[in-house]
Design a protein around this motif. Structure first.
Motif, PDB file in Angstrom:
ATOM      1  N   ASP A 137      -0.281  78.453 -52.277  1.00 29.26           N
ATOM      2  CA  ASP A 137      -0.339  77.043 -52.236  1.00 29.26           C
ATOM      3  C   ASP A 137      -0.502  76.565 -50.706  1.00 29.26           C
ATOM      4  OD1 ASP A 137      -1.061  74.481 -53.150  1.00 29.26           O
ATOM      5  OD2 ASP A 137      -0.378  74.874 -54.806  1.00 29.26           O
ATOM      6  N   PRO A 138      -1.389  76.441 -50.475  1.00 28.52           N
ATOM      7  CA  PRO A 138      -1.268  75.309 -49.239  1.00 28.52           C
ATOM      8  C   PRO A 138      -0.528  74.179 -49.105  1.00 28.52           C
ATOM      9  CG  PRO A 138      -3.797  75.452 -49.650  1.00 28.52           C
ATOM     10  CD  PRO A 138      -2.845  76.646 -50.657  1.00 28.52           C
ATOM     11  N   LYS A 139      -0.453  73.744 -50.356  1.00 27.54           N
ATOM     12  CA  LYS A 139      -0.113  72.562 -50.239  1.00 27.54           C
ATOM     13  C   LYS A 139       1.307  72.260 -50.453  1.00 27.54           C
ATOM     14  CE  LYS A 139      -2.440  71.028 -54.109  1.00 27.54           C
ATOM     15  NZ  LYS A 139      -3.571  71.575 -54.290  1.00 27.54           N
ATOM     16  N   GLN A 140       1.983  73.809 -50.683  1.00 35.84           N
ATOM     17  CA  GLN A 140       3.671  73.726 -50.668  1.00 35.84           C
ATOM     18  C   GLN A 140       4.144  74.719 -49.524  1.00 35.84           C
ATOM     19  OE1 GLN A 140       5.103  72.514 -53.737  1.00 35.84           O
ATOM     20  NE2 GLN A 140       3.662  72.228 -55.210  1.00 35.84           N
ATOM     21  N   SER A 141       5.412  74.295 -49.373  1.00 38.13           N
ATOM     22  CA  SER A 141       5.975  74.785 -48.359  1.00 38.13           C
ATOM     23  C   SER A 141       6.694  76.247 -48.724  1.00 38.13           C
ATOM     24  CB  SER A 141       7.594  74.323 -48.160  1.00 38.13           C
ATOM     25  OG  SER A 141       8.303  75.048 -49.598  1.00 38.13           O
ATOM     26  N   TRP A 176       9.170  77.521 -51.255  1.00 35.99           N
ATOM     27  CA  TRP A 176       8.262  77.135 -52.261  1.00 35.99           C
ATOM     28  C   TRP A 176       7.330  78.719 -52.688  1.00 35.99           C
ATOM     29  CZ3 TRP A 176       3.819  77.248 -55.093  1.00 35.99           C
ATOM     30  CH2 TRP A 176       3.400  76.547 -56.405  1.00 35.99           C
ATOM     31  N   ASN A 177       6.426  79.229 -51.868  1.00 35.54           N
ATOM     32  CA  ASN A 177       5.727  80.408 -51.852  1.00 35.54           C
ATOM     33  C   ASN A 177       6.425  81.661 -51.995  1.00 35.54           C
ATOM     34  OD1 ASN A 177       1.922  79.369 -51.977  1.00 35.54           O
ATOM     35  ND2 ASN A 177       2.949  77.987 -50.306  1.00 35.54           N
TER      36      ASN A 177
END
Length: 463
Positions: A186-190, A193-194
């Motif tokens: 998910d590019p919106k997450q760090s 997180w990924n």
């Protein structure tokens, strides 16, 4: 036969043949050619080490090792609503293990749940999660397993009723529930997180225990991490439905997963103890990534939930100051005299002391087992206790299966629920205790040896 009848018969024949061809295409998988077992020297040491860490994250040893038997030799019974499936031998034995499997055959089993011979594997092997594992990680796992000690251990026959004993039927299950999409960041997450999401949704397969299942045994995606059942334990909800008295955050999750305990949440028990035992030996960055992702799954607590957690901590602080001689001071309208007496006699000396975890008893006002709507875990803990780990400093608690009757255990559980939580009384407590006692007897000879994660970071297993 008349002309129209011939036409109808031909159409029916074509439909039947087409249907048979479609079924064959869904069910049939080709065998993959056997290879000569590669020797340990065929694999790079760094790749094997990485595979070892990945196998620990996947908890492979606990599903593929029977108490007292050789590591990874299989034979562990996995009880399902449809019968019992026995785990397979994944040592590099050429005849009874995976010694003649190529890396391609291993990857197909991980991704598609099909063995080297082309047979469909039962989804007790969680390939519905392993489809998210990368080629590189599959290669490392393969290298690790192929460098283990070969063990001759023929497969045990599964105990399943018809039609669940027919492996071709598994193809239909896969058609309904197996998704081959690999994990996408998910590019919106760090990045952290990924990484956690990749591990949790893939190799760690946390949802396999912590997500409820439908009537066909597949995880209910609409209730992801809402709690599940495993080996007569209840795997707690990890989402916003968690019953933990104090809300979890990333730091608490990291400490719990790394060390097997946390002062605001207690110690890991049951199957979770096996999980954290493995996690204690993997890179801390991976454990922290899992914690960060799971904290995101549960989300930030609501103001009400936060206030409840603060109240639980305040109650724990005040109860810790209470003397064990006051253990039965709860008004009789809220509890029972028998349970209070048992608590005062056998529990309070540890659980009402101010000794910190993991060597003192968990403050019961913070116990998820007591706050949970299901009393199974508390019944299991009281009956079996917490076993000491040879050579390690770790939590210990005696089990009371031999010294308490079912009625006494039930009275104790009801007392603990009334005194240490603000939840309504449990129903059917004595039946739960009886079921827990029977389940423990059934599993004692076949389950993995009881373990928990090392409490002292200096005592962790070294690579």
């Amino acid at each position: 036969m008349t002309g129209p009848s011939r036409i109808v018969a031909s159409i029916v024949a074509i439909v039947l043949l087409g249907g048979a061809a479609a079924v064959f295409a869904i069910v049939w998988r080709p065998a993959i050619a056997a290879v000569e077992p590669p020797g340990p020297q065929a694999f790079d040491a760094a790749l094997v080490k990485r595979g070892r860490d990945l196998a620990a994250i996947g908890n492979c040893n606990d599903c593929h090792t029977v108490r007292g038997a050789k590591n990874f030799a299989g034979g562990l019974p996995v009880r399902t609503p449809f019968g019992t499936v026995f785990s397979s031998n994944i040592t590099p034995d050429a005849e009874t293990g995976i010694g003649r499997w190529s890396e391609a055959a291993f990857r197909r089993a991980m991704r598609s749940g099909v063995n080297r011979e082309g047979q469909h594997l039962y989804p007790t092997f969680p390939y519905d999660h392993f489809t998210n594992v990368s080629d590189e990680d599959d290669r490392a796992l393969y290298a690790f397993l192929m460098t283990r000690q070969p063990v001759r251990a023929p497969a045990r026959e599964n105990q399943l009723s018809f039609p669940f004993n027919q492996r071709p039927a598994i193809a239909g299950w896969k058609l309904l529930f197996l998704r081959h999409d690999t994990y996408q960041p998910d590019p919106k997450q760090s990045a952290e997180w990924n990484r956690g999401a990749y591990l949790v949704e893939g190799l760690a397969h946390c949802g396999a225990c912590h997500t409820p299942r439908n009537v066909l045994g597949a995880e209910r995606n609409s209730a992801q991490f809402a709690g599940g059942d495993v080996d007569n334990w209840h795997a707690y909800a990890l989402n916003d439905q968690s019953h933990a008295p104090v809300p979890w955050d990333a730091e608490a999750l990291f400490a719990y997963l790394r060390d097997g305990w946390h002062p605001d949440h207690g110690t890991a028990r049951g199957p979770m103890a096996e999980v954290v035992s493995n996690l204690s030996s993997v890179p801390s960055s991976d454990v922290r990534a899992i914690a960060v992702y799971m904290a995101g799954v549960s989300g930030a607590p609501t103001p009400d939930r936060k206030r409840q957690g603060e109240a639980a901590l305040e109650q724990a602080k005040s109860s810790a100051k209470s003397s064990s001689t006051k253990a039965s001071s709860v008004p009789t309208s809220q509890t029972n005299a028998a349970g209070a007496s048992i608590y005062a006699a056998v529990c309070a000396s540890c659980h009402a002391s101010e000794r910190p975890l993991p060597y003192g008893g968990v403050n019961l006002a913070l116990s998820t087992a007591i706050a949970s709507p299901d009393p199974r875990n508390l019944a299991n803990i009281v009956l079996s206790g917490v076993q000491a780990i040879e050579g390690e400093r770790s939590p210990i608690m005696p089990g009371f299966a031999a010294s308490m009757t079912d009625a006494q255990v039930s009275a104790l559980l009801s007392y603990l629920r009334a005194r240490f939580s603000n939840q309504p009384p449990w129903s059917g407590v004595e039946k739960t205790v009886q079921d827990a006692r029977r389940a423990q007897t059934a599993f004692v000879l076949t389950s993995p040896a009881p373990r928990s994660a090392p409490a002292d970071p200096q005592q962790r297993e070294k690579p």
